[in-house]
Structures are given as C-alpha cells and as structure tokens.
Design a protein around this motif. Structure first.
Motif, PDB file in Angstrom:
ATOM      1  N   PHE A 149       0.824  -1.206   0.000  1.00 18.58           N
ATOM      2  CA  PHE A 149       0.000   0.000   0.000  1.00 18.58           C
ATOM      3  C   PHE A 149       0.865   1.266   0.000  1.00 18.58           C
ATOM      4  N   SER A 150       1.889   1.274   0.885  1.00 15.54           N
ATOM      5  CA  SER A 150       2.770   2.443   0.967  1.00 15.54           C
ATOM      6  C   SER A 150       3.610   2.579  -0.297  1.00 15.54           C
ATOM      7  N   ALA A 151       4.098   1.460  -0.838  1.00 12.76           N
ATOM      8  CA  ALA A 151       4.915   1.517  -2.056  1.00 12.76           C
ATOM      9  C   ALA A 151       4.087   2.017  -3.226  1.00 12.76           C
ATOM     10  N   PHE A 152       2.844   1.584  -3.306  1.00 14.33           N
ATOM     11  CA  PHE A 152       1.984   2.019  -4.403  1.00 14.33           C
ATOM     12  C   PHE A 152       1.760   3.533  -4.364  1.00 14.33           C
ATOM     13  N   PHE A 153       1.442   4.029  -3.181  1.00  7.80           N
ATOM     14  CA  PHE A 153       1.195   5.470  -3.085  1.00  7.80           C
ATOM     15  C   PHE A 153       2.467   6.286  -3.237  1.00  7.80           C
ATOM     16  N   LEU A 154       3.607   5.743  -2.764  1.00  5.42           N
ATOM     17  CA  LEU A 154       4.878   6.441  -2.972  1.00  5.42           C
ATOM     18  C   LEU A 154       5.197   6.531  -4.458  1.00  5.42           C
ATOM     19  N   ASP A 155       5.011   5.427  -5.164  1.00 11.65           N
ATOM     20  CA  ASP A 155       5.242   5.413  -6.610  1.00 11.65           C
ATOM     21  C   ASP A 155       4.285   6.360  -7.330  1.00 11.65           C
ATOM     22  N   GLN A 156       3.045   6.378  -6.910  1.00 14.43           N
ATOM     23  CA  GLN A 156       2.055   7.244  -7.539  1.00 14.43           C
ATOM     24  C   GLN A 156       2.382   8.719  -7.292  1.00 14.43           C
ATOM     25  N   ASP A 157       2.841   9.053  -6.098  1.00 15.17           N
ATOM     26  CA  ASP A 157       3.217  10.437  -5.792  1.00 15.17           C
ATOM     27  C   ASP A 157       4.397  10.887  -6.651  1.00 15.17           C
ATOM     28  N   GLN A 158       5.361   9.999  -6.845  1.00 17.55           N
ATOM     29  CA  GLN A 158       6.508  10.353  -7.678  1.00 17.55           C
ATOM     30  C   GLN A 158       6.073  10.607  -9.117  1.00 17.55           C
ATOM     31  N   ASP A 181       3.143  11.557 -10.095  1.00 14.77           N
ATOM     32  CA  ASP A 181       2.398  12.814 -10.138  1.00 14.77           C
ATOM     33  C   ASP A 181       3.332  14.012 -10.109  1.00 14.77           C
ATOM     34  N   ASN A 182       4.362  13.933  -9.276  1.00 12.88           N
ATOM     35  CA  ASN A 182       5.317  15.054  -9.204  1.00 12.88           C
ATOM     36  C   ASN A 182       6.069  15.238 -10.517  1.00 12.88           C
ATOM     37  N   LEU A 183       6.524  14.106 -11.109  1.00 18.25           N
ATOM     38  CA  LEU A 183       7.231  14.198 -12.377  1.00 18.25           C
ATOM     39  C   LEU A 183       6.300  14.656 -13.495  1.00 18.25           C
ATOM     40  N   ASP A 184       5.060  14.223 -13.428  1.00 17.02           N
ATOM     41  CA  ASP A 184       4.077  14.667 -14.414  1.00 17.02           C
ATOM     42  C   ASP A 184       3.914  16.186 -14.353  1.00 17.02           C
ATOM     43  N   LYS A 185       3.761  16.716 -13.150  1.00 15.82           N
ATOM     44  CA  LYS A 185       3.598  18.161 -12.982  1.00 15.82           C
ATOM     45  C   LYS A 185       4.852  18.920 -13.411  1.00 15.82           C
ATOM     46  N   HIS A 186       6.033  18.395 -13.030  1.00 14.31           N
ATOM     47  CA  HIS A 186       7.272  19.103 -13.363  1.00 14.31           C
ATOM     48  C   HIS A 186       7.515  19.116 -14.871  1.00 14.31           C
ATOM     49  N   SER A 187       7.330  17.971 -15.522  1.00 18.30           N
ATOM     50  CA  SER A 187       7.546  17.931 -16.966  1.00 18.30           C
ATOM     51  C   SER A 187       6.563  18.835 -17.705  1.00 18.30           C
ATOM     52  N   GLN A 188       5.312  18.893 -17.211  1.00 17.52           N
ATOM     53  CA  GLN A 188       4.348  19.799 -17.830  1.00 17.52           C
ATOM     54  C   GLN A 188       4.736  21.250 -17.602  1.00 17.52           C
ATOM     55  N   TRP A 189       5.246  21.548 -16.403  1.00 20.21           N
ATOM     56  CA  TRP A 189       5.718  22.913 -16.124  1.00 20.21           C
ATOM     57  C   TRP A 189       6.869  23.291 -17.057  1.00 20.21           C
ATOM     58  N   ILE A 226      12.337   4.714 -16.495  1.00 19.60           N
ATOM     59  CA  ILE A 226      11.360   5.738 -16.889  1.00 19.60           C
ATOM     60  C   ILE A 226      11.732   7.081 -16.280  1.00 19.60           C
ATOM     61  N   PHE A 227      12.113   7.071 -15.012  1.00 17.71           N
ATOM     62  CA  PHE A 227      12.527   8.322 -14.370  1.00 17.71           C
ATOM     63  C   PHE A 227      13.760   8.905 -15.055  1.00 17.71           C
ATOM     64  N   LYS A 228      14.686   8.015 -15.469  1.00 23.35           N
ATOM     65  CA  LYS A 228      15.890   8.494 -16.162  1.00 23.35           C
ATOM     66  C   LYS A 228      15.526   9.120 -17.514  1.00 23.35           C
TER      67      LYS A 228
END
Length: 553
Positions: free
Chosen positions: A23-32, A34-42, A230-232
């Motif tokens: 549960f924690s790993a899923f939400f941690l991965d999802q938060d990352q 979301d953050n990368l999605d927002k940053h790349s769009q910015w 993917i992050f790279k």
C-alpha cells in the motif's frame, strides 16, 4: 497433526505487513509519478512561454521596421528639385541608410521567427509527444504490477479460505471420531472430507507461493529496473529541454549580434552624410540658381536746372560741363535702371511670355535649356515609337495573318508629324538660347561656351537674321556636314568598297548629301561614321526646313 497450522499465526502477521508495504509503495510510486508529471508539464509550459515572448519580440521588430520604412517613404523626395544642395543630399543619404537599417530590423525579425520561435514550437511538440510516451509507459508498468498484486492477493485469499475450510473439516472429524454414537460411515466420510480439504489447501498454498514469488520478482523489476529507467528518461528529457532553452537564448542574442556590423555601417553612413554638408557649395548653388546676368546700374546724371540763368563772367561758381548731344533725359535714365533695383525690395510683376523674355538672361538661358532637354526626351520617345511601329509593320508585311500593315500607317504618319513639331520647337528654343548668349555682356565667352556645349545639336535659323552668314565665324571648319534629312535602310549593305558605309536592314541614318545622279547617297551614322550607300537601298525623308536651317548632328 499438520505442521502448516503451527505456522499460521506468523503467516498472518507477514501477510498484514506485506499489505502495508504494498500500500505504501503504491502510493509512494504514484506520488513520484504525479510530481514528475507536474514538473515535466511545467517545463513544457515554460518553454512555450519563452516562445511566446520571442514571438511578441519579433512582432515588435516587424512593427518597428514597418514604421521606419513608412517614415522614410514619407520624407523621401518626390522631385529632384533640391538635389543640388549638400544638406538635402546628406538628408537623402541618411534616409537611405535608415531604410537599410529598417531592413536589418526585418532580418532580425525573420531570423527570430525562423531560428528561434519556429524551432521552439517544433521542439515543444516533440517534448509533448516524448513526455506522453514516457508517462504512458510508467502507467503501463504500474498497471502490470497492480495486476500481479491482485493475482497474488486472490491466491492468498483462496489459500486462507481453504485453510479455514480444512480447519472446520478437522474439527468435525475429531468430534465424530471421539463420539461413540457416531457410525463408522460417518467417521469415514468426515475423514475423506478432511483429506480433500487438506489437498485443496496444498494446491492453494502452492498457487499462492507461485503468485507471491512472481509478484516479488515483478516488484523488484518494477522498482529496480522499469521505474528507474522511466525516471531516467524523464530526467534526460528535462535536461535536454534545459539545454535547448540555453541554445535558444544564445540564438536569440546571435541574431541580434549578426546584424550589428551592418547597423554600424548604416550609422557610419549617416555620420559620413553629415560630414558631407558643405555650406560654401550650397551658397554657390543658390548664387548660380538666382543670378540674373544684369549689369550693375550706372550712376545717375546730375540734372542742372540753373543753366537757363545768366551768369556774369566774374562769377566764380564752377559751372556744370555740358554733355555732348544736349542734356540727358532724366526720365530715360530713371526708366533704364528702374527695373534693376528690386534686389531687396518688392519684385515687379511681369507677364509670363512664351519666349521667357521676361526673365533675366541667366535664368532665361537655364529655363530654355530645361525646355530643350524636355523636348529632346519627347522627341526620343516619338522616334522610338516610330521605330517600333515600323518594325511591327515589317512583321505584318512578312506575316499577313498577324495583322494589316495598312492599319499602322496613320499612326506612323501621326508620329512623324509629332516629331516634326518637336524638332521645330527644339530649333526655336535653341535659337532663343543662342540669342540670349550673344546679347549678354559677356557674349564672346557665352557664345563660345554655348557652341562647345551644344556642338552637334545646334540649329541656327538664319531666316531670323539679316545676314545668314553672320555667325559663321563661331564654328570650326572641322565641324561635320549638316544633315538634311534621314533615311531607313531597306536592305543590308556590306560596304566593301572604299568610301562606302556598312548598314543593316531597318537601320536609321542621317542624310548629309543627296543622290546627284550617280545612284549613291552620302549618309552618316549616329556614331559619326560617314560614307556612301546605294540610293535604291534606302528610303529617304528630307527635312522640311532643310533649306532654311543648318542642322549639326
């Protein structure tokens, strides 16, 4: 009885810990994500914002260049009236340099639009596509891991459910086995049911173990291989976006820097134009434009009203000497100088005459020369039109299907008539200009200068002079023979014999000596070359005024 039950409490605690971890790993991965999605769009939004800035900048450059060109067009001279003044010429040079400067601003706008704004918009579209691809890949990886987790969770729940069913079967079997009233068949049935449940427990246990092993393997790949890759990729994309922005910043400045040398030359041209302003030359132009050619007025004579009074011989008063031919006419002296004293006063109004005799000699000569130049231009146009009509007529004669040659004859006759009128006007104005020269106080110098300037194009109407040979001494004996008309070559002639002249078909020549019965006519080309051509090879047109005028060509 079954060792599996001894481990059941610890398995349940491990299952709870695994659920919390997932549960924690899923939400941690999802938060990352979301953050990368927002940053790349910015990052893409910032790139497009800079592109919008460049677009507005190049629009400012275009508007600036357009306004500069409109300003230059507004102040450009429509007439060459003031071209003789250095101050005006320098201003026109400055306008030309300013027009070139506006052109460089247009170059800046064009380069910014092509190399900066266009490149930014193309790169922005590429970034959007790449970002979408990486995020889709991340979502697919996350969905696959979620699917593996669901399979593992379902197998775990099945295993737990089978264990509970097996536990119930064991309790039933133990109760029947200890019950003395239970029949043997009931005990055997409960025992077989227990074995069946135990078998199902083993199968569900094996399935759960396999699913758990598969999930752990996929989870390791997800967090150690797929997600870092993917992050790279997203990181590389963002770094390339940053590098591209730096390159565009540099290109933005390079576009401006490339035109600086040309702009500097434009400014140097303006400075040079300013240095070329010559006040002495401008003053000389004014003097030359408005000098009249009049002689300074003479002294007023002394008017002695006491001559009728008788004086004695002993009178010591000095008498006024008498002028020869009687006393002067004071009215005539005043009238002679009356019209020459308006230098700083009010200029007397005079009617405008066709021969410009109302103007001072110098101004009259300049006006007449301007009129002669304009008439010569009109004459040249009429001659070109005549030649064009003759060529068209020849084409129609050779190719009747293209047109009727006779339809051009009225226009050709009209053109020739106009040429005769223009020649007459030119002759008239040249004569007036010559008379202006020889009637001025410096007639010798003027006549010599006039003949030098107009040698080859001077017509003297001797019919206007009492003596036709009055001005013969003004010309050199080496002057070419006068032209008495012109001719058009009907055929080509090679001019192989001595004294003959080569001519081409349709070539126009000047006639200087008509045929004397030997079949040859003496002609001159426009370049001055003279010779004889066959009379039958040319169409001759004699000037109407050839008897009363001598034309030097």
């Amino acid at each position: 009885m079954f060792p599996v039950w001894d481990q059941q409490p610890s398995d349940r605690s491990n299952s709870l810990s695994l659920d919390l971890f997932l549960f924690s790993a899923f939400f941690l991965d999802q938060d990352q994500f979301d953050n990368l999605d927002k940053h790349s769009q910015w990052g893409i939004d910032f790139l497009e914002r800079y592109a919008k800035f460049v677009k507005e900048r190049l629009e400012i450059e275009q508007a600036y260049a357009k306004q500069l060109r409109s300003l230059v067009k507004k102040y450009c001279p429509k007439r060459s009236k003031d071209d003789e003044f250095t101050s005006c010429l320098s201003f026109y040079s400055i306008l030309n340099e300013l027009n070139d400067y506006a052109g460089q601003r247009e170059v800046v706008a064009e380069e910014m639009g092509h190399k900066v704004y266009g490149e930014l918009m193309r790169y922005s579209q590429d970034l959007k596509g790449e970002r979408k691809l990486h995020l889709q890949e991340g979502r697919k990886t996350q969905q696959y891991l979620d699917q593996c987790w669901k399979h593992m969770d379902n197998s775990k729940k099945k295993f737990e459910r089978e264990c509970k069913e097996a536990e119930k079967s064991q309790l039933i079997y133990e109760r029947l086995d200890n019950d003395i009233n239970a029949t043997k068949s009931e005990v055997e049935k409960a025992k077989s049911q227990l074995y069946l449940r135990q078998h199902l427990v083993e199968e569900s246990k094996n399935e759960y173990a396999a699913q758990l092993q598969n999930f752990n393997s996929e989870q390791w790949k997800h967090f150690n291989v797929a997600i870092p890759q993917i992050f790279k990729n997203l990181q590389d994309m963002d770094e390339r976006r940053t590098v591209k922005l730096g390159e565009m910043y540099r290109s933005f400045a390079e576009v401006e820097r490339r035109v600086i040398p040309i702009i500097s030359k434009c400014l140097e041209g303006m400075v040079t134009a300013a240095k070329n302003v010559d006040e002495r030359r401008d003053s000389g132009v004014v003097v030359e434009s408005f000098k009249s050619g009049f002689e300074p007025p003479g002294d007023f004579p002394f008017e002695d009203f006491s001559q009728n009074i008788q004086r004695t011989g002993s009178d010591g008063t000095i008498g006024t000497p008498k002028t020869e031919g009687g006393k002067p006419d004071p009215k005539h002296a005043v009238a002679r100088t009356k019209n020459k004293l308006w230098l700083f006063g009010k200029k007397p109004k005079a009617p405008t005459l066709e021969d410009l005799s109302h103007l001072p000699p110098e101004q009259r000569r300049k006006k007449l020369q301007q009129r002669i130049d304009e008439l010569n231009k009109e004459l040249q146009k009429e001659m070109d039109q005549r030649d064009a009509l003759n060529k068209m007529k020849d084409v129609y004669e050779k190719n009747p299907q293209m047109g009727d040659p006779g339809s051009l004859q009225p226009k050709i006759s009209e053109t020739i008539c106009n040429m005769e009128k223009l020649r007459s006007e030119i002759h008239k104005n040249e004569w007036l200009s010559y008379v202006t020269y020889v009637s001025s106080p410096v007639q010798v110098l003027c006549a010599s200068t006039f003949h030098t300037e107009h040698k080859g194009a001077l017509t003297l109407f001797f019919s206007l002079s009492p003596d036709p040979h009055e001005f013969d001494d003004e010309f050199d004996d080496d002057d070419p023979l006068p032209a008495i008309g012109h001719c058009k070559a009907l055929y080509s002639f090679d001019g192989s014999n001595e004294g003959t002249l080569v001519m081409n078909e349709n070539e126009v020549l000047y006639v200087i000596e008509i045929d004397k019965g030997d079949g040859w006519t003496r002609v001159r080309k426009q370049g001055g070359e003279e010779g004889y051509v066959p009379t039958s090879y040319v169409e001759i047109t004699l000037e109407k005024n050839s008897k009363g005028a001598v034309t030097y060509i």
